[in-house]
Scaffold this motif. Structure first.
Motif, mmCIF file in Angstrom:
data_model
loop_
_atom_site.group_PDB
_atom_site.id
_atom_site.type_symbol
_atom_site.label_atom_id
_atom_site.label_comp_id
_atom_site.label_asym_id
_atom_site.label_seq_id
_atom_site.Cartn_x
_atom_site.Cartn_y
_atom_site.Cartn_z
ATOM 1 N N SER A 25 0.869 -1.215 -0.083
ATOM 2 C CA SER A 25 0.010 0.003 0.094
ATOM 3 C C SER A 25 0.825 1.380 -0.123
ATOM 4 C CB SER A 25 -1.013 0.008 1.412
ATOM 5 O OG SER A 25 -0.087 0.001 2.633
ATOM 6 N N ALA A 26 0.248 2.532 -0.540
ATOM 7 C CA ALA A 26 1.163 3.542 -0.576
ATOM 8 C C ALA A 26 0.109 4.680 -0.665
ATOM 9 C CB ALA A 26 2.175 3.676 -1.684
ATOM 10 N N GLU A 27 0.313 5.715 -0.116
ATOM 11 C CA GLU A 27 -0.452 7.089 -0.220
ATOM 12 C C GLU A 27 0.352 8.228 -1.259
ATOM 13 O OE1 GLU A 27 -2.598 8.816 2.374
ATOM 14 O OE2 GLU A 27 -2.897 7.163 3.674
ATOM 15 N N VAL A 28 -0.493 8.235 -2.301
ATOM 16 C CA VAL A 28 -0.003 9.470 -3.298
ATOM 17 C C VAL A 28 -1.060 10.442 -3.392
ATOM 18 C CG1 VAL A 28 0.740 9.599 -5.913
ATOM 19 C CG2 VAL A 28 0.781 7.354 -4.827
ATOM 20 N N VAL A 29 -0.293 11.670 -3.684
ATOM 21 C CA VAL A 29 -1.180 13.173 -3.667
ATOM 22 C C VAL A 29 -0.524 13.824 -5.207
ATOM 23 C CG1 VAL A 29 -1.630 15.284 -2.883
ATOM 24 C CG2 VAL A 29 -1.328 13.428 -1.150
ATOM 25 N N VAL A 30 -1.426 13.863 -5.874
ATOM 26 C CA VAL A 30 -1.256 14.540 -7.247
ATOM 27 C C VAL A 30 -1.953 15.860 -7.099
ATOM 28 C CG1 VAL A 30 -1.264 14.608 -9.761
ATOM 29 C CG2 VAL A 30 -1.175 12.479 -8.345
ATOM 30 N N GLY A 31 -0.875 17.083 -7.365
ATOM 31 C CA GLY A 31 -1.447 18.426 -7.354
ATOM 32 C C GLY A 31 -1.360 19.167 -8.522
ATOM 33 N N GLY A 32 -1.687 20.351 -8.706
ATOM 34 C CA GLY A 32 -1.464 21.032 -10.094
ATOM 35 C C GLY A 32 -2.412 20.647 -11.146
ATOM 36 N N ILE A 33 -3.404 20.057 -10.937
ATOM 37 C CA ILE A 33 -4.544 19.370 -11.805
ATOM 38 C C ILE A 33 -5.144 20.520 -12.497
ATOM 39 C CG2 ILE A 33 -6.015 17.588 -12.429
ATOM 40 C CD1 ILE A 33 -5.043 16.056 -9.893
ATOM 41 N N SER A 34 -5.333 20.654 -13.801
ATOM 42 C CA SER A 34 -6.308 21.435 -14.330
ATOM 43 C C SER A 34 -6.658 21.028 -15.773
ATOM 44 C CB SER A 34 -5.581 22.932 -14.770
ATOM 45 O OG SER A 34 -4.496 22.569 -15.345
ATOM 46 N N GLY A 35 -7.783 19.928 -15.321
ATOM 47 C CA GLY A 35 -8.512 19.383 -16.549
ATOM 48 C C GLY A 35 -7.704 18.336 -17.170
#
Ligand SMILES: Cc1cc2nc3c(=O)[nH]c(=O)nc-3n(C[C@H](O)[C@H](O)[C@H](O)COP(=O)(O)O)c2cc1C
Lengths: 225, 439
Positions: free
Chosen positions: A25-35
Motif C-alpha cells: 500500500s502507499a499514499e500518493v497525492v497529485v496536485g497542479g491538476i487543471s482538467g
C-alpha cells in the motif's frame, strides 16, 4: 509520495504510478491538476491516490484495486470500465461515469450527467445528487443508487442492473419498470449507502429494474426495438 | 433447385429468391438474420488485372529472386510495433460466434506462418492468448469481457468503430449460442439475446476518440500499437479522422466483409465495396503525408493471392481475412453436405452462423459439434492456405518485377470494366482512360 502536474506530465505521473510495487500500500497525492485527461488510469495497485483539482476525461479509467479520490469535478467517463477498488468524486461527474465498469464502487458527491452507469457490468455507483438522461442504459449488473432525481429514459434496455432512486424519475426507458423493494434489496441498498457515507433512509428509495420483455426478439415488441 | 423449362420466364425483379424472401417475411414477421458477407455481385478485385513485365519492365525470376513479404505494423507511436512475416492477418472473430476449438485453430495456423490473430466481441479467452503468438485485442462498443489485464497482455489494440458487413450497426448473439461460459464472459443471463451496442458508451466523435486512444496508450504505457477499424462508407473522411485521432494502423473493412449475425438487409445494402474503399483511404493518407507511416489493413472478400496482391498494389500494407479462414478450417465443406441439408442449407451455401448449429464445429458453442474440429488439423489447413495466398501474391509481384509485395503499385494494374476503373482509379485495360480523372 507527491506529484505536481505543473512540473510533470501526465505520462510521467502515470508511469511512476504504474511502477509502484503491486503488493504494497502507499499514499500518493497529485496536485497542479487543471482538467488533465487520463489521470491515474490503469492502476493495478492497492494504493490510495488523492487528486487535487478538476480532472479531465477518463480519470481512474479501468481502475483495479486502487482507491482514488478526486477533490474536484471529473470529466467524461470517470472510472470507466473499473474492475475493483473505489473512486470518489467530491464534485460533479460528467457523462458516462463508470461506463461499462465491472466492479468496485464509484461515489459522486455532486451530480452525474447523462449516461451515468451506461452498460454497467457489475459496478456499484452511488450518486448523492441527481443523474442525467439515459442513465444505466443497457445496464447489465451492479447497482446504481441516486439520492436525487433521475433524468429521462432511466434504465433503457436494461438487463439485470439494480436501480435505486430516491427522488423523481423524469421517465423510464424501454423495458424498465418500478419493482417491489424487498428485504434483500433494502439490505443491499443500506450497505451501499453506508459505504458511500450517506445517511439517507433506504426506505425512502424506489427500486427499478428490467421487465425482461426485450430479452429475446418478439415480433409484437417490434416498436420497442 | 427446379430446372427452368422453356416458356417459364423468371422475373428479373421478382426472381425466385425475391419471392421466397417475401413469403418467408410474411410467415415469420422478422427480418432475415444471417452470417457470411454480401452475396450480391459487386465490383471486386476480379475486375482488375496485372500488367506483367515485358519490354519496358523487368520481371524477377520465380523461386530464385527474393520477393519479400514481411510487414511492420504500428510504427507511428508504439514502442513495440508488430512484425509479421506475411501481410495476411486473421480478422477479429469472437469466441461466442466461434467455438473455442475454432479460435485455437486460427491461432495455431497464424503462428505457423508468422502472422497475427484478433479477438472479437466478448473478450479474450486464455486459450486464444496461449495459442496465438501475436494477438490483437479488440476494443468494441459493447466492452463485453473488457479487462485491463487482457489489455496489457495484448500485442496490439483494435478500436472497432464498425464492420464492412454492417457499418453503423451493432452486434447480436442470439440466445441459442449463449452457453454458461459465453454468458459469464459477457456478464449476462444465459440464453437471452445479447445485443452489442453500435456506439461506444464513453466517447462520441473524433475529438473524444483522440483522448480515448491516449487513455489506452497510458494504460499500456505506450507499448502496443492502436488500430482503428472502420466499415467502408465515407472512407476518405474516416481515414483522415482516424489519423488525426492518433491511430497507428487503420483497418478498412469493405461491404463484402463477413459477419457472424447481421440482418441480411444490412449486409447487402450498406457500405461500399472493398476495392472502392482502398483508393479513398490511400488518398487520405497520402494527403496527410502518412501513407506507409500509418499502416493500412484492408479486409472484405479477400480469397486468393491475387486479391492480396491487388489490395496491396492499390496501397494497402496488409490484408485481413475472416470468411476465407473459416472456409480453410472446414466451413461449408462438402463432407458435411448431408448435415447442412438437414438444417435447411447445403455445403457451399451455409450462412446461418447465428444459429450455432454449424456441422463443421466452427460457428457453434455446442460441445459435440465443436469437437468435430481438431484445432491442430484445422491450424495446419489454415497455415497451408495462408502459404498459398503468399506464394500466389509473390508470383504476381515477381511478374511485375517487384522484390517486395509492398513495391506493387497502382501502375501495375488495369481494369476490365468501367466501374472497376472508376472505383480503383486505374485505366480501363488497353486504354489510358481512368474515369473521372479527365484524361
Ligand atoms: C464469424 C465471424 C465473426 C466476426 N466477429 C467480429 C467481431 O467480433 N468483431 C469485428 O470487428 N469483426 C468481426 N467479424 C468481421 C471480421 O473481423 C472481418 O471484418 C471480415 O470477416 C472480413 O471480411 P471477409 O470475411 O470477407 O474476409 C466477424 C466475421 C465473421 C465471419
Amino acid at each position: 509520495m507527491e506529484f505536481d502536474l505543473k512540473k510533470q506530465t501526465v505520462r510521467e505521473v502515470n508511469q511512476a504510478l504504474h511502477d509502484l510495487p503491486k503488493d504494497q500500500s502507499a499514499e500518493v497525492v497529485v496536485g497542479g491538476i487543471s482538467g488533465d485527461h487520463n489521470l491515474a488510469v490503469g492502476m493495478d495497485h492497492p494504493v490510495k491516490i488523492t487528486l487535487n483539482g478538476h480532472a479531465g476525461y477518463y480519470c481512474a479509467g479501468m481502475n483495479k484495486s486502487a482507491e482514488i479520490i478526486i477533490n474536484g469535478n471529473a470529466g467524461q467517463g470517470v472510472a470507466e470500465n473499473m474492475m475493483s477498488g473505489k473512486v470518489h468524486v467530491k464534485g460533479n461527474a460528467s457523462q458516462s461515469a463508470a461506463a461499462t465498469a465491472h466492479g468496485g464502487l464509484l461515489v459522486v458527491d455532486g451530480d452525474a450527467a447523462a449516461r451515468c452507469g451506461i452498460s454497467m457490468k457489475g459496478v456499484n455507483i452511488v450518486v448523492k445528487g441527481s443523474v442525467g438522461h439515459m442513465s444505466a442504459f443497457m445496464g447489465q449488473s451492479g447497482c446504481l443508487v441516486v439520492c436525487g432525481d433521475a433524468g429521462e429514459a432511466l434504465g433503457d434496455s436494461l438487463y439485470e442492473a439494480h436501480l435505486y432512486i430516491k427522488g423523481k424519475v423524469a421517465s423510464l426507458g424501454a423495458d424498465c419498470v418500478e419493482k417491489e423493494m424487498r428485504a434483500e434489496h433494502l439490505e443491499e441498498l443500506s450497505a451501499l449507502l453506508k459505504e458511500a457515507g450517506c445517511d439517507d433512509d433506504p426506505k425512502s428509495f424506489k427500486r427499478y429494474g428490467s421487465a425482461r420483455q426485450l430479452y429475446t426478439f418478439k415480433v409484437d415488441n417490434a416498436s420497442a426495438y | 433447385m427446379t430446372m427452368k423449362e422453356p416458356g417459364l420466364i423468371e422475373s428479373a425483379t421478382f426472381s425466385r429468391d425475391v419471392i421466397h424472401e417475401i413469403q418467408r417475411a410474411a410467415e415469420t414477421g422478422i427480418y432475415d438474420i444471417r452470417g457470411f458477407g454480401a452475396k450480391r455481385k459487386v465490383p471486386h478485385f476480379d475486375d482488375l488485372l496485372f500488367l506483367g513485365a515485358s519490354m519496358s519492365r523487368y520481371p524477377l525470376e520465380g523461386y530464385r529472386e527474393k520477393c519479400g513479404t514481411d510487414v511492420v505494423l504500428g510504427t507511428r507511436f508504439a514502442k513495440n510495433p508488430i512484425k509479421l512475416d506475411i501481410p495476411v492477418t486473421i480478422a477479429g472473430m469472437s469466441f461466442g460466434a466461434l467455438s473455442a476449438n475454432a479460435k485455437e485453430a486460427l491461432g495455431r495456423g497464424a503462428n505457423m506462418v508468422g502472422t497475427s490473430t484478433t479477438t472479437g466481441d466478448g473478450g479474450m479467452t486464455p486459450e486464444e492468448r496461449r495459442t496465438s503468438k501475436t494477438l490483437v485485442y479488440q476494443y468494441l462498443p459493447s466492452r463485453y469481457g473488457m479487462n485491463p489485464d487482457d489489455l496489457r497482455k495484448a500485442d496490439a489494440i483494435e478500436m472497432v468503430l464498425g464492420q464492412g458487413a454492417k457499418p453503423g450497426g451493432g452486434g447480436m448473439l442470439l440466445g441459442q449460442k449463449i452457453t454458461d461460459r459465453v454468458a459469464q464472459m459477457r456478464n449476462l443471463p444465459k440464453g437471452i439475446d445479447q445485443r452489442s451496442a453500435c456506439r461506444h458508451p464513453d466517447w462520441t466523435g473524433p475529438d473524444d476518440l483522440a483522448i480515448k486512444i491516449l487513455e489506452l496508450r497510458e494504460i499500456t504505457d505506450w507499448k502496443v500499437p492502436i488500430y482503428i477499424k472502420v466499415g467502408a462508407t465515407r472512407t476518405y473522411y474516416d481515414v483522415k479522422l482516424a489519423v488525426k485521432s492518433g491511430a497507428d494502423v487503420i483497418v478498412v473493412d469493405g461491404m463484402q466483409g463477413g459477419t457472424a449475425a447481421t440482418q441480411d438487409v444490412f449486409i447487402e445494402h450498406v457500405g461500399i465495396p472493398t476495392m472502392a474503399a482502398i483508393p479513398q483511404a490511400v488518398r487520405a493518407l497520402q494527403e496527410m503525408g502518412m501513407h506507409r507511416k500509418v499502416q493500412l489493413i484492408v479486409s472484405g472478400g479477400i480469397r486468393s493471392g491475387a486479391d492480396v496482391a491487388k489490395a496491396m498494389a492499390l496501397g494497402a500494407d496488409a490484408v485481413a481475412i475472416g470468411t476465407a479462414a473459416l472456409v480453410a478450417l472446414g466451413c461449408n465443406h462438402p463432407k458435411w453436405d448431408e448435415e447442412y441439408r438437414k438444417i435447411g442449407s447445403a455445403s457451399g451455401f451455409y450462412d446461418d452462423y447465428h444459429e450455432g448449429k454449424c456441422p463443421a464445429g466452427i460457428s457453434t458453442q455446442n460441445e459435440e459439434l465443436a469437437a468435430r474440429l481438431n484445432p491442430e488439423e484445422g491450424g495446419r489447413r489454415l497455415a497451408n492456405y495462408l502459404r498459398v495466398l503468399t506464394l500466389e501474391a509473390q508470383t504476381l509481384a515477381r511478374a511485375c518485377g517487384k522484390s517486395h509485395l509492398h513495391n506493387l503499385e497502382p501502375e501495375d494494374l488495369v481494369a476490365l470494366n468501367v466501374e472497376a476503373a472508376a472505383m480503383a482509379g486505374v485505366p480501363l485495360a488497353g486504354t489510358d482512360w481512368i474515369p473521372g480523372k479527365g484524361y
